[in-house]
Design a protein around this motif. Structure first.
Motif, PDB file in Angstrom:
ATOM      1  N   GLN A 165       0.877  -1.179   0.000  1.00  0.00           N
ATOM      2  CA  GLN A 165       0.000   0.000   0.000  1.00  0.00           C
ATOM      3  C   GLN A 165       0.905   1.217   0.000  1.00  0.00           C
ATOM      4  OE1 GLN A 165      -2.534  -0.559   3.567  1.00  0.00           O
ATOM      5  NE2 GLN A 165      -4.242  -0.397   2.132  1.00  0.00           N
ATOM      6  N   TYR A 240      -6.103 -10.781   0.593  1.00  0.00           N
ATOM      7  CA  TYR A 240      -5.938 -10.027  -0.661  1.00  0.00           C
ATOM      8  C   TYR A 240      -4.536  -9.420  -0.741  1.00  0.00           C
ATOM      9  CZ  TYR A 240      -6.599  -5.891  -3.711  1.00  0.00           C
ATOM     10  OH  TYR A 240      -6.474  -4.910  -4.658  1.00  0.00           O
ATOM     11  N   THR A 279      -5.882 -13.992  -5.605  1.00  0.00           N
ATOM     12  CA  THR A 279      -5.328 -12.661  -5.881  1.00  0.00           C
ATOM     13  C   THR A 279      -3.941 -12.781  -6.517  1.00  0.00           C
ATOM     14  OG1 THR A 279      -6.562 -11.722  -4.039  1.00  0.00           O
ATOM     15  CG2 THR A 279      -4.682 -10.456  -4.841  1.00  0.00           C
ATOM     16  N   ARG A 283      -2.786 -11.339 -10.237  1.00  0.00           N
ATOM     17  CA  ARG A 283      -1.824 -10.244 -10.275  1.00  0.00           C
ATOM     18  C   ARG A 283      -0.415 -10.663 -10.684  1.00  0.00           C
ATOM     19  NH1 ARG A 283      -2.583  -5.210  -7.560  1.00  0.00           N
ATOM     20  NH2 ARG A 283      -4.778  -4.817  -7.273  1.00  0.00           N
TER      21      ARG A 283
ATOM     22  N   THR B 163       3.691  -4.986  -7.816  1.00  0.00           N
ATOM     23  CA  THR B 163       2.669  -3.979  -7.559  1.00  0.00           C
ATOM     24  C   THR B 163       3.237  -2.879  -6.669  1.00  0.00           C
ATOM     25  OG1 THR B 163       0.942  -5.661  -7.643  1.00  0.00           O
ATOM     26  CG2 THR B 163       0.391  -3.595  -6.527  1.00  0.00           C
ATOM     27  N   GLN B 165       1.269   0.267  -6.684  1.00  0.00           N
ATOM     28  CA  GLN B 165       0.028   0.984  -6.392  1.00  0.00           C
ATOM     29  C   GLN B 165      -1.089  -0.044  -6.366  1.00  0.00           C
ATOM     30  OE1 GLN B 165      -0.188   4.020  -9.575  1.00  0.00           O
ATOM     31  NE2 GLN B 165      -0.250   5.505  -7.914  1.00  0.00           N
ATOM     32  N   THR B 166      -1.624  -0.279  -5.170  1.00  0.00           N
ATOM     33  CA  THR B 166      -2.594  -1.366  -5.011  1.00  0.00           C
ATOM     34  C   THR B 166      -3.707  -1.309  -6.054  1.00  0.00           C
ATOM     35  OG1 THR B 166      -2.173  -1.105  -2.675  1.00  0.00           O
ATOM     36  CG2 THR B 166      -3.957  -2.589  -3.295  1.00  0.00           C
ATOM     37  N   ASP B 167      -4.246  -0.133  -6.253  1.00  0.00           N
ATOM     38  CA  ASP B 167      -5.346   0.000  -7.210  1.00  0.00           C
ATOM     39  C   ASP B 167      -4.961   0.920  -8.355  1.00  0.00           C
ATOM     40  OD1 ASP B 167      -7.267  -1.647  -5.777  1.00  0.00           O
ATOM     41  OD2 ASP B 167      -7.087  -0.099  -4.238  1.00  0.00           O
ATOM     42  N   ARG B 170      -4.223  -0.147 -14.992  1.00  0.00           N
ATOM     43  CA  ARG B 170      -4.115  -1.484 -15.539  1.00  0.00           C
ATOM     44  C   ARG B 170      -2.820  -1.583 -16.357  1.00  0.00           C
ATOM     45  NH1 ARG B 170      -7.292  -5.876 -15.513  1.00  0.00           N
ATOM     46  NH2 ARG B 170      -7.026  -7.361 -17.220  1.00  0.00           N
ATOM     47  N   ASN B 175      -2.437  -7.088 -14.609  1.00  0.00           N
ATOM     48  CA  ASN B 175      -2.518  -6.651 -13.222  1.00  0.00           C
ATOM     49  C   ASN B 175      -2.751  -5.130 -13.157  1.00  0.00           C
ATOM     50  OD1 ASN B 175      -2.327  -6.563 -10.460  1.00  0.00           O
ATOM     51  ND2 ASN B 175      -0.203  -7.248 -10.371  1.00  0.00           N
ATOM     52  N   HIS B 176      -2.823  -4.600 -11.967  1.00  0.00           N
ATOM     53  CA  HIS B 176      -2.974  -3.158 -11.762  1.00  0.00           C
ATOM     54  C   HIS B 176      -1.804  -2.611 -10.949  1.00  0.00           C
ATOM     55  CE1 HIS B 176      -7.217  -2.548 -13.083  1.00  0.00           C
ATOM     56  NE2 HIS B 176      -7.212  -3.866 -12.956  1.00  0.00           N
TER      57      HIS B 176
END
Lengths: 323, 323
Positions: A165, A240, A279, A283, B163, B165-167, B170, B175-176
């Motif tokens: 995060q 998650y 998840t 990902r 990852t 940035q969690t959200d 795309r 993945n994101h």
């Protein structure tokens, strides 16, 4: 004969292993020592206890492998500091080696546990394995090309401290949004204690679990099974983020297997790991993740003693890899 | 004598190296072939060209090392697919080996480049090195215990797909919030093109750089140097996320050195890497990061040819590590 020893913050476990890595005797004691000397005396008592159980004596020992909480200076076999055990610059390998008259090998407890699963447990026969163990923090271990990877400080595998995060909670390490701030057992307990406080979980409220210390893995399981409002959501949220961390491991290590272990995983099992795995698959790079197995550790408390004993054996005999 | 060859999407570079890994002749051609046969013919022409320059012939070659965009099947020396080159199941090692009468070794271009820096460049003498190369995507390579780590599919090191940035946005991988969605040269160009559109960067606007394709590294440098509004911010934003990715590498690999390379890094230098390094230091485990060196690659375009040639040599001679 050889001894594997797991020096934990609340208990210590010693086991005598035969040449086939089978445990022939076990002794467990509470860890009560509060400084180097106190812990050292307890370790010796526990070893003498398990030797007696196995019907052998100190002179029958070929080697001793010890799994201990880090950070450890591997080159000198020294535990640098362990606040909750009161240890500081504890030259355990040298000191215990002198007392027992055999080589003593010291390894990070998470690495030892993963190595146990690798030589005698769920990861037998693999070459590239990642271990993730959510507990107070999140421990991680990495086996690549059949070798435990330690990095320059013997600390490779701090999977709990990758950022998941960007602007998440502050972590004990000083960073923000580390995996262990959202997916460790402690992080889950923190979120569940609030549910107990808010009356969103009768099971937790009844157990007085507004105190994070009282949110044990067994209680979490019980609240989940009772269908308590919000508990499933907290577990899914943690799983998650664990999955995001697992995806980072897949993408950077291209492993064959990810082993998930520790008390929380043992209690919750697939209820927790399935969500994390889903998840992870969403990902990760599709080509890399296709044949990655996600499995639960199978040796429980024995993993670290089996792993430490085996590593001591190899160090002693000069071997470096297994498969 | 040996040849190192870098097969790129826009150009191919062949070099003849002597026994001390020194380049004695170079030939560069544009890559224009659009399928296996077309590219194969061009590779042969380029090799014959550099042999002629070096004054030697095909029969003088002991080995050829080729750096190529992945994914590659290492076991058979086959480029599986490379959309922008039109290659598909291209068994380059076997085919070129038959044509030249010497062993041909194929390696992922990012790995080859990092290996070049490891044997002849900025990472000489190290044992644990991470390479990160922001370009169209973000390439990554991992050297541990003096060995290039490839994982089970030969794809370890997909650092661009962790990852951060969690959200986030795309990514092409599905993945994101992957690192390359925010810190690749393409991601930077995307953000800068909008500045050109909005009139926030006179230099970019003047260059007509609302077209992402026109936002080249040299132009970015020029806009930065001109103090254009917003450009510094875009660069800092990308460097910040690169630093988060670097911290994940420090925490999981415990490396001695992180090598940053590629055209963007070459142009922007410390203006980009200092910010990334600062974020890395803020977000890594203090004990691990203290003595991690962050350095810029120094061999430029030569890195991949030197690395590929050296890897071919070792493969041929059976060596596996260097240092």
């Amino acid at each position: 004969m050889r001894i594997g020893f797991d020096l934990g913050g609340t208990k210590m476990l010693a086991a005598v292993l035969d040449d086939d890595r089978r445990i022939v005797a076990r002794t467990k004691n509470k860890t009560t020592g509060v400084d180097n000397d106190g812990v050292f005396a307890q370790i010796q008592d526990t070893i003498d206890g398990v030797l007696k159980k196995a019907g052998i004596s100190r002179k029958d020992l070929e080697s001793v492998g010890i799994a201990a909480p880090g950070p450890i200076d591997m080159s000198s076999g020294t535990i640098l500091s362990t606040p909750n055990l009161g240890l500081k610059d504890f030259a355990l390998s040298a000191r215990l080696g002198d007392a027992l008259g055999c080589p003593v090998y010291l390894e990070n407890d998470v690495n030892a546990g993963l190595w146990g699963e690798f030589v005698s447990g769920v990861a037998r026969g693999k070459r590239h394995v990642i271990g993730i163990f959510p507990g107070t923090g999140i421990g991680g271990g990495i086996i690549m090309n059949g070798t435990l990877f330690r990095g320059k400080n013997g600390s490779a595998g701090e999977i709990g401290h990758i950022t998941v995060q960007t602007d998440g909670r502050r972590c004990g390490c000083g960073n923000h949004g580390c995996l262990e701030t959202v997916a460790s057992k402690t992080a889950i307990a923190r979120d569940l204690a609030l549910l107990a406080m808010n009356g969103q979980s009768p099971v937790l409220a009844e157990a007085g679990a507004t105190d994070i210390k009282l949110v044990k893995s067994g209680l979490i399981k019980k609240a989940l099974d009772a269908g308590d409002y919000g508990v499933a959501d907290v577990i899914d949220h943690a799983a998650y983020f664990l999955g995001i961390g697992m995806a980072a491991m897949v993408n950077t290590f291209d492993p064959e297997m990810i082993v998930l272990g520790g008390g929380l995983i043992e209690k919750l099992g697939s209820r927790f790991t399935d969500r994390a795995e889903r998840t992870m698959r969403e990902r990760s790079m599709p080509r890399l993740v296709a044949d990655v197995a996600v499995v639960e550790a199978q040796l429980g408390d024995d993993a670290a003693v089996v792993g430490a004993a085996d590593l001591a054996d190899r160090e002693h005999g000069g071997e470096e890899t297994a498969g």
